[in-house]
Structure formats: structure tokens, C-alpha cells
Design an enzyme around this catalytic site. Structure first.
Site, PDB file in Angstrom:
ATOM      1  N   ASP A 168       0.790  -1.281   0.052  1.00 19.27           N
ATOM      2  CA  ASP A 168      -0.059  -0.072  -0.165  1.00 19.27           C
ATOM      3  C   ASP A 168       0.730   1.263  -0.060  1.00 19.27           C
ATOM      4  OD1 ASP A 168      -1.795  -2.073   0.313  1.00 19.27           O
ATOM      5  OD2 ASP A 168      -2.683  -1.197   2.011  1.00 19.27           O
ATOM      6  N   TRP A 210      -0.492 -14.188   4.087  1.00 16.16           N
ATOM      7  CA  TRP A 210      -0.838 -13.225   4.891  1.00 16.16           C
ATOM      8  C   TRP A 210      -2.270 -13.142   4.376  1.00 16.16           C
ATOM      9  CZ3 TRP A 210       1.363  -8.009   6.612  1.00 16.16           C
ATOM     10  CH2 TRP A 210       0.377  -6.980   6.902  1.00 16.16           C
ATOM     11  N   ASP A 211      -3.131 -13.639   5.247  1.00 17.88           N
ATOM     12  CA  ASP A 211      -4.601 -14.202   4.971  1.00 17.88           C
ATOM     13  C   ASP A 211      -5.537 -12.928   5.407  1.00 17.88           C
ATOM     14  OD1 ASP A 211      -6.828 -15.200   4.068  1.00 17.88           O
ATOM     15  OD2 ASP A 211      -6.093 -17.367   4.429  1.00 17.88           O
ATOM     16  N   ASN A 212      -6.252 -12.254   4.603  1.00 13.40           N
ATOM     17  CA  ASN A 212      -7.266 -11.201   5.116  1.00 13.40           C
ATOM     18  C   ASN A 212      -8.631 -11.685   4.819  1.00 13.40           C
ATOM     19  OD1 ASN A 212      -5.443  -8.759   5.250  1.00 13.40           O
ATOM     20  ND2 ASN A 212      -5.214  -8.790   3.122  1.00 13.40           N
TER      21      ASN A 212
HETATM   22  C1  GDL Z   1      -4.402  -4.569   2.727  1.00 12.06           C
HETATM   23  C2  GDL Z   1      -3.338  -4.481   3.861  1.00 12.06           C
HETATM   24  C3  GDL Z   1      -3.723  -4.628   5.056  1.00 12.06           C
HETATM   25  C4  GDL Z   1      -5.400  -4.376   5.098  1.00 12.06           C
HETATM   26  C5  GDL Z   1      -6.065  -5.213   4.294  1.00 12.06           C
HETATM   27  C6  GDL Z   1      -7.543  -5.217   4.299  1.00 12.06           C
HETATM   28  C7  GDL Z   1      -2.167  -6.112   3.106  1.00 12.06           C
HETATM   29  C8  GDL Z   1      -0.798  -6.797   2.879  1.00 12.06           C
HETATM   30  N1  GDL Z   1      -1.953  -4.868   3.612  1.00 12.06           N
HETATM   31  O1  GDL Z   1      -4.126  -4.388   1.561  1.00 12.06           O
HETATM   32  O2  GDL Z   1      -3.087  -3.889   5.903  1.00 12.06           O
HETATM   33  O3  GDL Z   1      -5.694  -4.700   6.639  1.00 12.06           O
HETATM   34  O4  GDL Z   1      -5.717  -4.895   3.049  1.00 12.06           O
HETATM   35  O5  GDL Z   1      -8.122  -4.223   4.190  1.00 12.06           O
HETATM   36  O6  GDL Z   1      -2.989  -6.914   3.206  1.00 12.06           O
END
Ligand code: GDL
Length: 451
Positions: A120, A226-228
């Protein structure tokens, strides 16, 4: 689980960082469930990102030290992440000194594992950097290798992680960070550094083995997930209490670890963290998210003691199903939604009397659960849930009123004294949202029905 597999929680969302007590609660869960890593990178810790060069004050150091000690006591690895990407000049040696000073400050507090994050950020370099490197990936690799080697001398067994500027399939296909970014990174970044990846999307509904294998080739190492899936910082109206899902057991065996960046509301991450733990420790060849969810719900139910009327496990599962996952409602919520559509059809009394009765029963149960949240003995859970459950209760109340009206006088206009223009669904965001409609194929169309 392989010995050096990283499994745990990233505090890496936008919004207010967790409090020390919330972190301790999350760490206790992790210790009890066999998750080994806590990753510190809240986007809105100013000194983690925007003011990355500034050292922490004495008081901030005390808080960080306590957190590092809390992790150590529970045998959880603490990883500190720094995000210098908003404005770092890669070729400026003073910038490297700033990075080292910051790392040293954390090392003095007991931290041995570090990460540099370049997510970001604007994907352009200064003129001086462009003269020295022909790609963003090469510049980031250089700085990361420098810091990694410096840290490695001090902590030979410490972990070092890196988040690339394109960190998902969509960003890669848009060539964010420049053409062949990942290939350059794969070549130039020290092979001992782990590289984060969020899947095909920032929020990935599924992550397949084929996707991971293709990426592994480009990166010359398996990625670290990195699981969102449970992150909710991008939508203030939603929370996710569904199970870890959409990733097969095989994926687990082809990555360096899985860290989840979950809901901003720490207490609402019980199911996300518990089911991640069940997933990483699952010994069968198949992972069944629904069974994991039901097991985790049974455990979470103990937290839902009410000072008023008891909340049954069935009622809690129904509530959780309404806040399941970004792309999916839980089965009880899907059923209620379907029944609502049937109950609201003008002829429901005649054609679907059973659906009507079932809807009234389930909608009343859900409305009552939402009302009961105010009486939870666990006040942190109440605080985390109350705005959302208030909204859900309002909708249930309106639909029940509507159904009652249809039963008593179907031709009369539908009104509710509790749902009035301005206070109900009002405000700027609601107005703006009504202008455009998004279709399932991602495209937007003008809403011609706008008031
Ligand atoms: C993102 C951001 C994270 C954020 C997530 C969900 C990464 C590597 N970076 O892009 O900080 O919380 O989306 O909005 O995931």
C-alpha cells in the site's frame, strides 16, 4: 505442523490498534490453541508506518516491551514489522541508518524477528533511486538484504519477513511495482527471507495449490500467507465470525506459514483464530470448515453468558451465521434470507404458510438474540458486537412488522414508527451508496431507482 511453520495472527489492519489487554487475550488464545506467531504491524501506529524514522518514546517502549514479554511467556514468536515504503529513499545511506536505529530499539526491548513491509505505497522511486536501480524490486531487495544481514549477525536464528508491493494475483497482473517485479525479487532477495502473499486477491475467497505453485516458481521460495479473509477494516458495517475456509490442507503444506490479519474488533476473532488453529493442526486429508466452526462456536458460547435471558448455542450459531465470511453467509443466515423472501411475497399466506411461520419464528429468535447482546457479562464482547447487532435487530424488527402487515392488511402502505426517513438508513454514505449498483461481474451501473 512443520517445526518452522509460522501460524498465527497479524495485527496489521487500518484503524485503532488493539489495547494491551486485548493483545493478552489474543495471546492466551494462541498459547492454548497452538498458534506460534504474533506479528506486530498495525497500520495506524504512526511510528510503524508514516513516521517510521521516529523512535518510540519511553512510554511506548514500555508497552512494546510488555507485549514482547507477554509473547515470550507464552512461547509465541513476536515479529516487529516496519513499513518505510511511503517515502524512503533507497539509495540514501541515512535512511539505512534510520532503519537500523529503529530495529536496534526493538532489539533492545527483546525483539529478534523483523519484517519490512512495502504494501500500500506509491510505486515510484526518486530520481536518485532510478539512477541506481532499474526496478522497484531491486531497490527494495537491496535495502531488505542490508537490514536482514545486519539483523542476522545479531540474531542468527531470528526470522525475517518481507511484504512486496504487489502482494496478490490481481496486483501482479496489473504490474504494480513494475514488470517482472516478483521474478526480480525472487532473484535478488536473500533466499532466507520469507515473502508475504494474500492470494489471488487482497481478500481471497479461495487460495488454490496451483496458484501457490506458480507463485513459488516466480519467488524461488514458497510464500508465507498473509490472510485477509477475516479482515474487516475496509467495511465498517461488517465483521467476520465464520471459519477459516477456502484453502485446502494441501495449500498448508506448500507455504512457509499462514498468518491471519483479522477483524479490528479483537474479541470477535475467536472463531477466526480457533478455526485457523484447527486447520493448521488438522490431521485428516480434508478440512471441513463447517465442523470447525461448530466446534469453535461451542467453545465461544461460554463467553456469551447473559445477565438477562440465556442465549442458546443454536441462537449464537444463527447470529454467527449472519456475520460469516466476506463471500458467504452461514447456512442459518442463508435459510433465513430465503424464508424472508418467501414470507414477503404478496401471496405467502395462501401459498407458503409454513415458510411464513418459520420465518416469524427464526426472525424473532434472531431479533431477541440481538436484543440480548446488551446484557452480556463479557462487556468487551458487548462493545465489539453492539453496533452491528443493533443494525441487525432493526432490520429484523422491520421485516416482522412488514409480515404482520401483510397478514392483517396487505393493501395498506407499510410503515413503522421506528424506521423513519433521516434516522433510518440516513446519512451521506447511504446516499452515495444508492447512486451506483455493482453487478456480480464487478461492473457498476447507475441506480435508476434512486430516491
Ligand atoms: C491490505 C493491507 C492490510 C489491510 C487489508 C484489508 C495487506 C498486505 N495490506 O491490503 O493492512 O488490513 O488490506 O483491508 O494485506
Amino acid at each position: 505442523m512443520q517445526k518452522d511453520f509460522l501460524a498465527g495472527i497479524i495485527e496489521g489492519f487500518y484503524g485503532a490498534p488493539w489495547t494491551p489487554d486485548e493483545r493478552r487475550m489474543v495471546l492466551d488464545w494462541m498459547r492454548d490453541w497452538g498458534l506460534n506467531t504474533y506479528f506486530y504491524g498495525p497500520k495506524d501506529d504512526l511510528k510503524q508506518r508514516l513516521l517510521w524514522r521516529d523512535l518510540y518514546s519511553e512510554e511506548e517502549c514500555r508497552t512494546l516491551k510488555e507485549l514482547i514479554d507477554d509473547c515470550a511467556e507464552r512461547k509465541i514468536q513476536f515479529i516487529y514489522a516496519l513499513s518505510p515504503g511511503l517515502d524512503i529513499e533507497f539509495s540514501n545511506p541515512d535512511e539505512l541508518s534510520c532503519l537500523k536505529d529503529k530495529v536496534q530499539q526493538l532489539a533492545d526491548l527483546g525483539c529478534q524477528n523483523f519484517a519490512l513491509l512495502f504494501d500500500d505505497i506509491p510505486d515510484r522511486m526518486s530520481a536518485a533511486d532510478r539512477e541506481r536501480w532499474d526496478s522497484f524490486a531491486a531497490a527494495q531487495s537491496y535495502v531488505s538484504n542490508e537490514i536482514f544481514h545486519w539483523v542476522q549477525q545479531r540474531f542468527p536464528r531470528g526470522r525475517f519477513l518481507f511484504c512486496p508491493t504487489p502482494y496478490c494475483g490481481r496486483m501482479r497482473s496489473r504490474e504494480l511495482g513494475g514488470a517482472d517485479y516478483l521474478e526480480t525479487l525472487g532473484r535478488e532477495l536473500d533466499p532466507a527471507i520469507d515473502v508475504f502473499w494474500t492470494g489471488p486477491e487482497i481478500i481471497s475467497e479461495t487460495i488454490s495449490l496451483a496458484h501457490i505453485e506458480e507463485l513459488t516458481q516466480a519467488l524461488r521460495r514458497p510464500p508465507l500467507i498473509w490472510d485477509n479473509l477475516h479482515a474487516n477494516d475496509y467495511d465498517g458495517q461488517r465483521v467476520y465470525c465464520g471459519p477459516y475456509s477456502g484453502r485446502s490442507i494441501e495449500v498448508r503444506d506448500h507455504v512457509r506459514g499462514i498468518l491471519i490479519n483479522p477483524n479490528n474488533e479483537a474479541p470477535l476473532n475467536f472463531i477466526a483464530a480457533r478455526t485457523l488453529a484447527l486447520f493448521v493442526h488438522c490431521e485428516s486429508a480434508e478440512w471441513d470448515p463447517r465442523s470447525g466452526y461448530l466446534q469453535a462456536m461451542q467453545e465461544w458460547h461460554r463467553e456469551f453468558q447473559s445477565a438477562g435471558k440465556p442465549i442458546s448455542l443454536e441462537a449464537l450459531i444463527q447470529l454467527g451465521d449472519c456475520y460469516y465470511l466476506p463471500f458467504e453467509l452461514g447456512s442459518e443466515a442463508t435459510r433465513l434470507h430465503q424464508l424472508a423472501k418467501e414470507a414477503l411475497s404478496p401471496d405467502s399466506q395462501k401459498d407458503k404458510p409454513q415458510a411464513l411461520e418459520e420465518f416469524k419464528r427464526l426472525a424473532t429468535q434472531l431479533r431477541d438474540t440481538c436484543s440480548e447482546i446488551v446484557n452480556l457479562k463479557n462487556r468487551n464482547l458487548f462493545t465489539a458486537l453492539s453496533r452491528r447487532t443493533w443494525d441487525l435487530r432493526e432490520e429484523m424488527e422491520l421485516l416482522l412488522t412488514c409480515v404482520r402487515n401483510l397478514e392483517s392488511n396487505p393493501s395498506a402502505p407499510l410503515k413503522s414508527d421506528f424506521h423513519l426517513p433521516g434516522t433510518y438508513r440516513g446519512g451521506m454514505v447511504a446516499r452515495l451508496r444508492s447512486l451506483l449498483i455493482q453487478k456480480p461481474d464487478e461492473t457498476f451501473v447507475l441506480n435508476t431507482q434512486k430516491p
